[in-house]
Design a protein around this motif. Structure first.
Motif, mmCIF file in Angstrom:
data_model
loop_
_atom_site.group_PDB
_atom_site.id
_atom_site.type_symbol
_atom_site.label_atom_id
_atom_site.label_comp_id
_atom_site.label_asym_id
_atom_site.label_seq_id
_atom_site.Cartn_x
_atom_site.Cartn_y
_atom_site.Cartn_z
ATOM 1 N N GLU A 91 51.165 22.519 20.997
ATOM 2 C CA GLU A 91 50.984 22.060 19.617
ATOM 3 C C GLU A 91 49.911 22.887 18.916
ATOM 4 O O GLU A 91 50.053 23.241 17.733
ATOM 5 N N TYR A 92 48.862 23.220 19.651
ATOM 6 C CA TYR A 92 47.765 23.992 19.052
ATOM 7 C C TYR A 92 48.260 25.347 18.540
ATOM 8 O O TYR A 92 47.874 25.781 17.445
ATOM 9 N N GLU A 93 49.102 26.045 19.341
ATOM 10 C CA GLU A 93 49.600 27.357 18.928
ATOM 11 C C GLU A 93 50.383 27.271 17.624
ATOM 12 O O GLU A 93 50.273 28.155 16.765
ATOM 13 N N ILE A 94 51.164 26.208 17.464
ATOM 14 C CA ILE A 94 51.971 26.063 16.246
ATOM 15 C C ILE A 94 51.077 25.760 15.055
ATOM 16 O O ILE A 94 51.190 26.384 13.986
ATOM 17 N N LEU A 95 50.162 24.820 15.217
ATOM 18 C CA LEU A 95 49.327 24.417 14.098
ATOM 19 C C LEU A 95 48.309 25.495 13.724
ATOM 20 O O LEU A 95 47.895 25.580 12.562
ATOM 21 N N ALA A 96 47.918 26.325 14.700
ATOM 22 C CA ALA A 96 46.948 27.389 14.416
ATOM 23 C C ALA A 96 47.592 28.625 13.797
ATOM 24 O O ALA A 96 46.878 29.508 13.311
ATOM 25 N N ALA A 97 48.912 28.684 13.802
ATOM 26 C CA ALA A 97 49.608 29.848 13.235
ATOM 27 C C ALA A 97 49.473 29.858 11.713
ATOM 28 O O ALA A 97 49.259 28.815 11.076
ATOM 29 N N ASN A 98 49.609 31.043 11.124
ATOM 30 C CA ASN A 98 49.541 31.185 9.675
ATOM 31 C C ASN A 98 50.910 30.958 9.053
ATOM 32 O O ASN A 98 51.931 31.288 9.661
ATOM 33 N N PRO A 99 50.974 30.404 7.856
ATOM 34 C CA PRO A 99 52.264 30.287 7.164
ATOM 35 C C PRO A 99 52.944 31.651 7.072
ATOM 36 O O PRO A 99 52.305 32.659 6.717
ATOM 37 N N GLY A 100 54.205 31.696 7.398
ATOM 38 C CA GLY A 100 54.949 32.957 7.397
ATOM 39 C C GLY A 100 55.093 33.576 8.772
ATOM 40 O O GLY A 100 55.955 34.447 8.980
ATOM 41 N N ARG A 139 70.466 29.652 22.453
ATOM 42 C CA ARG A 139 69.612 29.907 23.616
ATOM 43 C C ARG A 139 68.212 30.331 23.186
ATOM 44 O O ARG A 139 67.247 30.145 23.908
ATOM 45 N N VAL A 140 68.144 30.940 21.999
ATOM 46 C CA VAL A 140 66.862 31.274 21.376
ATOM 47 C C VAL A 140 66.920 30.809 19.927
ATOM 48 O O VAL A 140 67.886 31.102 19.217
ATOM 49 N N ALA A 141 65.892 30.097 19.510
ATOM 50 C CA ALA A 141 65.799 29.644 18.122
ATOM 51 C C ALA A 141 64.588 30.301 17.471
ATOM 52 O O ALA A 141 63.500 30.342 18.058
ATOM 53 N N ILE A 142 64.789 30.816 16.255
ATOM 54 C CA ILE A 142 63.718 31.480 15.518
ATOM 55 C C ILE A 142 63.267 30.555 14.387
ATOM 56 O O ILE A 142 64.089 30.078 13.595
ATOM 57 N N TYR A 143 61.971 30.317 14.322
ATOM 58 C CA TYR A 143 61.399 29.464 13.288
ATOM 59 C C TYR A 143 60.359 30.241 12.494
ATOM 60 O O TYR A 143 59.764 31.208 13.003
ATOM 61 N N ARG A 144 60.179 29.799 11.258
ATOM 62 C CA ARG A 144 59.090 30.355 10.429
ATOM 63 C C ARG A 144 58.048 29.255 10.234
ATOM 64 O O ARG A 144 58.387 28.109 9.934
ATOM 65 N N ARG A 145 56.805 29.614 10.423
ATOM 66 C CA ARG A 145 55.719 28.645 10.212
ATOM 67 C C ARG A 145 55.588 28.373 8.727
ATOM 68 O O ARG A 145 55.433 29.303 7.925
ATOM 69 N N VAL A 146 55.657 27.116 8.328
ATOM 70 C CA VAL A 146 55.566 26.723 6.922
ATOM 71 C C VAL A 146 54.434 25.703 6.783
ATOM 72 O O VAL A 146 53.948 25.119 7.762
ATOM 73 N N GLN A 147 54.042 25.494 5.561
ATOM 74 C CA GLN A 147 52.996 24.505 5.262
ATOM 75 C C GLN A 147 53.660 23.324 4.575
ATOM 76 O O GLN A 147 54.157 23.440 3.454
ATOM 77 N N PRO A 148 53.746 22.162 5.237
ATOM 78 C CA PRO A 148 54.443 21.027 4.641
ATOM 79 C C PRO A 148 53.726 20.479 3.401
ATOM 80 O O PRO A 148 52.537 20.688 3.229
ATOM 81 N N VAL A 164 54.781 18.525 15.146
ATOM 82 C CA VAL A 164 55.008 19.958 14.936
ATOM 83 C C VAL A 164 56.220 20.258 14.057
ATOM 84 O O VAL A 164 56.255 21.306 13.399
ATOM 85 N N THR A 165 57.221 19.374 14.051
ATOM 86 C CA THR A 165 58.459 19.683 13.302
ATOM 87 C C THR A 165 58.234 19.948 11.816
ATOM 88 O O THR A 165 58.925 20.801 11.247
ATOM 89 N N PRO A 166 57.301 19.283 11.135
ATOM 90 C CA PRO A 166 57.126 19.579 9.705
ATOM 91 C C PRO A 166 56.627 20.993 9.427
ATOM 92 O O PRO A 166 56.749 21.486 8.300
ATOM 93 N N TYR A 167 56.068 21.642 10.438
ATOM 94 C CA TYR A 167 55.475 22.957 10.250
ATOM 95 C C TYR A 167 56.429 24.101 10.626
ATOM 96 O O TYR A 167 56.039 25.272 10.591
ATOM 97 N N MET A 168 57.670 23.772 10.989
ATOM 98 C CA MET A 168 58.589 24.795 11.485
ATOM 99 C C MET A 168 59.910 24.741 10.729
ATOM 100 O O MET A 168 60.561 23.694 10.661
ATOM 101 N N GLU A 169 60.288 25.894 10.197
ATOM 102 C CA GLU A 169 61.558 26.025 9.482
ATOM 103 C C GLU A 169 62.484 26.949 10.279
ATOM 104 O O GLU A 169 62.148 28.112 10.524
ATOM 105 N N ARG A 170 63.620 26.433 10.684
ATOM 106 C CA ARG A 170 64.543 27.232 11.491
ATOM 107 C C ARG A 170 65.240 28.262 10.622
ATOM 108 O O ARG A 170 65.817 27.928 9.587
ATOM 109 N N VAL A 171 65.210 29.541 11.073
ATOM 110 C CA VAL A 171 65.789 30.617 10.270
ATOM 111 C C VAL A 171 66.906 31.372 10.979
ATOM 112 O O VAL A 171 67.693 32.074 10.339
#
Length: 499
Positions: A444-453, A490-499, A473-480
């Motif tokens: 969770e820390y890695e996701i929340l510490a990431a920068n938007p984009g 098998r692999v999902a790519i997400y973009r870090r967003v700011q809810p 964590v789900t509000p901070y991740m946008e599947r692209v």
């Protein structure tokens, strides 16, 4: 040994090299361990031995990769070439060991076929692992020691010490084989006890002398062997402490998992016994997979029919290797609570030396049997099955990992950070400097510490699927994107967003 048998050994070497060419020309997706060795080799090339060892304690394999790459080869290609040469050496040594016990042309030919279709051994041809160097040098050293045990020529003892000393550069447990194997000289009843003790002291003197010399040489190169051994051993101290005296909370958790919350109250005192029994099952299954099913059942048949080769004096070094590997396996399993079949390959190779003798005895019986043709067909099918098991994978190629890496590389701008739990994506995207140190589970820390984009590339398995369902964590991740496709992600790519 006659020249005919020597020719068979070189044929085995040539075939082994040809089989490795396929790996070099058409490499697959690297195994996870490969990235650690490649990263350490790159550090060695750039910054030298000390930096490589600081990154990865037992860096002998990586340093060798780096040295070969200095010929102008990519690091991965250098690693595959090194492994190809080690596999060829292993084939040569294996056939030589069998020929020492029985130099008949048929048995030696069967030994060559056996080592070339040994499933667990050859399935690793496309892997970049230090074990291959350890296996080949250890088996070569065993051959030289078997010769010393029989003929007592000092050159063979020196060959054993050099081979095991080099093997120790790949895996430190080679030191255990080097120091304990000579004790089997005392079991040789072809010589009197006084001669056995004298020759044992000669070998131990060689071991000690070469150990001191090797330690001094490494010290001159800036490597403190004693410190390395202490650092290597220190990694297992927490495991050992936990195994001997586990925290009460852990015992309770294990009891609840095994017996259920209610029954654990009454059965908690049996947890240690249940775990010990379970570890024995893990040990047996690891050895079974290392030997491989076909070889295991063939050898079981050979033992039942008394088709195996047995000469206690001649085979004492081989038996010593088997016992040492078994003890190492048990100790490692007890301390760490896990084991992979690759660690049991030395023991499996010792078992596999009996395969040519069992097949040869079967052929003798078939010669006068009315089932001769059927028996021959079964043996051909047996070796064909082993060859298919060794070299043909029916699994789907993991090209979607490369596709995901290319997508991340393409979509990321210079200011975008990449977060992933997969080594291949980290390496081939070219965006993660510490590609060998990515962890299997994101936090969770890695996701929340990431920068938007920032882009987050996740290899999907059960733990990560559960993680992505966490409302924190789900509000901070946008599947692209998803690979190979949305239906089979098998692999999902997400973009870090700011809810």
């Amino acid at each position: 040994m006659r020249w005919q048998e020597i020719d068979i050994r070189w044929y085995a070497v040539a075939v082994s090299l040809l089989l490795s060419v396929y790996t070099i020309l058409l490499p697959g997706i690297p195994n996870d361990d490969a990235y650690t060795y490649i990263r350490t080799a790159d550090i060695f090339v750039q910054d030298g031995v000390a930096s490589a060892i600081a990154h990865y304690t037992w860096a002998g394999y990586s340093i060798l990769i780096g040295l070969v790459s200095m010929l102008g080869l990519p690091l991965f290609t250098a690693a595959y070439i090194i492994n190809a040469l080690f596999y060829a050496l292993l084939a040569f040594a294996f056939v030589s060991i069998v020929a020492t016990f029985d130099s008949s042309r048929r048995t030696v030919l069967l030994a060559a076929v056996t080592v070339l279709v040994f499933p667990e051994l050859n399935e690793s041809r496309n892997l970049i692992i230090r074990d291959v160097g350890f296996w080949s040098l250890s088996v070569f050293g065993l051959w030289r020691f078997i010769e010393f045990n029989i003929h007592r020529q000092l050159k063979n003892g020196i060959g054993f010490c050099i081979a095991l000393g080099l093997a120790a550069l790949f895996r430190p447990e080679a030191i255990v084989y080097l120091t304990l194997t000579p004790l089997c000289l005392l079991l040789n009843n072809h010589y009197d006890a006084a001669r056995n003790r004298k020759d044992l002291l000669r070998v131990l003197a060689l071991v000690i002398g070469m150990g001191i010399g090797g330690t001094l040489l490494l010290f001159l190169l800036g490597v403190n062997l004693v410190t390395l051994l202490l650092e290597f051993g220190s990694t297992y101290v927490p495991f050992l402490t936990n195994a001997i005296n586990p925290p009460e909370a852990e015992v309770v958790a294990m009891a609840n998992a095994i017996f259920g919350e209610y029954a654990s109250t009454f059965s908690r005192q049996y947890v240690t016994a249940v775990v010990a029994f379970g570890l024995l099952v893990v040990l047996f299954m690891s050895v079974f997979y290392a030997v491989s099913g076909p070889f295991f059942w063939l050898l079981a048949f050979g033992v039942f029919k008394k088709y195996i080769y047995w000469d206690r004096s001649a085979m004492a070094p081989l038996l010593a290797y088997a016992v040492i590997n078994f003890i190492v396996l048990f100790a490692f399993l007890y301390i760490t609570r896990f084991l992979v079949s690759r660690y049991a390959v030395v023991l499996a190779i010792m078992f596999a030396t009996q395969v040519p003798f069992v097949i040869s005895r079967i052929l003798d019986r078939l010669r006068v049997s009315q089932w001769r043709q059927l028996g021959m067909n079964v043996l051909v099918l047996f070796f064909f099955y082993c060859a298919v098991d060794s070299y043909i994978s029916f699994g789907r190629p993991k090209t979607w990992l490369i596709d995901a890496a290319n997508y991340v590389s393409r979509e990321a701008n210079p200011a975008t950070n990449i977060i992933t739990n997969n080594h291949t994506i980290a390496y081939f995207s070219g965006k993660v400097e510490g590609y060998d140190q990515v962890l299997r589970n994101l936090s969770e820390y890695e996701i929340l510490a990431a920068n938007p984009g920032d882009l987050i590339a996740i290899e999907m398995y059960y733990e990560m699927t559960v993680f992505l369902e966490d409302a924190r964590v789900t509000p901070y991740m946008e599947r692209v994107a998803a690979f190979p496709n949305e239906e089979e992600a098998r692999v999902a790519i997400y973009r870090r967003v700011q809810p």
